[in-house]
Enzyme design. Structure first.
Site, PDB file in Angstrom:
ATOM      1  CD  GLU A   1      -2.613   2.990  -6.018  1.00  0.00           C
ATOM      2  OE1 GLU A   1      -3.516   2.308  -6.683  1.00  0.00           O
ATOM      3  OE2 GLU A   1      -1.773   2.407  -5.086  1.00  0.00           O
TER       4      GLU A   1
ATOM      5  NE  ARG B   1      -4.332  -1.122  -0.064  1.00  0.00           N
ATOM      6  CZ  ARG B   1      -4.580  -2.239  -0.886  1.00  0.00           C
ATOM      7  NH1 ARG B   1      -3.344  -2.552  -1.721  1.00  0.00           N
ATOM      8  NH2 ARG B   1      -5.601  -2.844  -1.042  1.00  0.00           N
TER       9      ARG B   1
ATOM     10  CG  HIS C   1      -2.527  -1.086  -7.039  1.00  0.00           C
ATOM     11  ND1 HIS C   1      -3.191  -0.443  -5.967  1.00  0.00           N
ATOM     12  CD2 HIS C   1      -2.089  -2.365  -6.532  1.00  0.00           C
ATOM     13  CE1 HIS C   1      -3.363  -1.154  -5.225  1.00  0.00           C
ATOM     14  NE2 HIS C   1      -2.875  -2.426  -5.265  1.00  0.00           N
TER      15      HIS C   1
END
Length: 321
Positions: free
Chosen positions: A269, A240, A287
């Protein structure tokens, strides 16, 4: 007998939903580009559903207050930081996640990041694209061998243990820090040694993060932590973004406090950090830890099983404690 009504929010694999659709009444909600628009739709409709599978949308007080019939939530992944866990528990809603399906692919990505940093793949790739064929006889152009190096793992759950196996296979010394020490049997199997956090920071040649996003782990890798690391060390984060103080990391990479980083997650993100994209000693991915065809299929099956097991069979699987 009426089937339980299930709402799905996120890009789940339709071909993996057959079992859930047979047992429950399934609705796939909007998956648009404007989260705020989708959120309004969810607020208006969530009261009709007993089960919810959610990928990225935050499930906060407001949504939970409108979820009058909701009994269970399953995340579409292992992370549950987007769900107000305490409030869900207060309302008697079971929260589950999917720890099994993500373990192997995310660990594989961590390994890929370690190898990419060690062999300086980003640097070599962009110099080749610029038409420069580097002289490998020059010491400054050479990469690193990982055999005999120390692999440090922060967070020794399923993913961390898989990464440890990869490190062991490649001849690395494995050390780890975790909220609690794993069993002696697991340590022996992985060839892993438990150490405190300062030791992990100081001794790791490659430090890979696999801890959940909690208040305790927020920015656990800050400026002070980075200063304790070796100048030759690389930081890998496939967990994370909140685990790392990003501004401090940029400074450490620019100043040479650490040698490099492999990042799959970030503070924000939606907007790539230009300070990171400008650096030669960092490799980034959007991701993609569990973004393989098989992983997405397995994730959908696992999330669906969490829901049907509870609402149809009365059994709780993968409950977040």
């Amino acid at each position: 007998m009426n089937k339980a009504k299930i709402l799905i929010l996120g890009g789940l694999r339709e071909d993996a939903l057959a079992d859930l659709k047979e047992k429950c009444d399934v609705t796939v909600g909007p998956v648009g580009h404007r989260m705020e628009d989708d959120r309004e739709w969810v607020i208006d409709h969530i009261g009709d559903y007993e089960g919810l599978i959610v990928a990225k949308m935050p499930i906060d007080h407001t949504i939970l207050d409108h979820a009058k019939n909701l009994k269970i939530i399953s995340t579409y992944g292992v992370g549950f930081d987007r769900i107000d866990l305490d409030y869900a528990k207060e309302k008697g809603i079971v929260v589950t996640n999917c720890p099994v399906s993500v373990a192997r692919p995310t660990a594989e990505l961590a390994l890929a990041m370690i190898l990419a940093c060690a062999r300086r793949l980003h640097f070599y790739d962009h110099t080749m694209r610029e038409g420069v064929f580097l002289n490998m006889n020059e010491y400054d152009n050479q990469g690193y061998t990982i055999e005999g190096k120390t692999l440090g793992i922060l967070g020794m759950g399923k993913i961390g243990q898989m990464v440890a196996k990869f490190g062991q296979m490649l001849g690395m010394k494995v050390i780890y820090h975790n909220r609690s020490q794993v069993s002696a049997e697991i340590e022996k199997d992985l060839g892993a040694e438990y150490v405190d956090l300062p030791t992990l920071l100081k001794e790791s040649d490659y430090l890979t993060l696999h801890a959940p996003a909690t208040d305790e782990t927020k920015q656990v890798i800050d400026a002070a932590a980075l200063k304790q690391m070796k100048e030759t060390a690389c930081l890998i984060n496939v967990a994370r973004g909140s685990l790392v103080e990003q501004t401090a990391l940029v400074q450490a990479l620019k100043s040479g406090e650490i040698a490099g980083a492999g990042l799959d997650v970030f503070e924000d993100e939606t907007e790539p950090d230009e300070r990171l994209t400008a650096l030669d000693n960092v490799i980034m991915t959007p991701h993609v830890g569990a973004a393989t065809h098989k992983a997405r299929f397995d994730l959908t099956k696992e999330a669906a099983k969490n829901i049907s097991s509870y609402l149809v069979d009365g059994k709780i699987l993968n409950q977040v404690k």
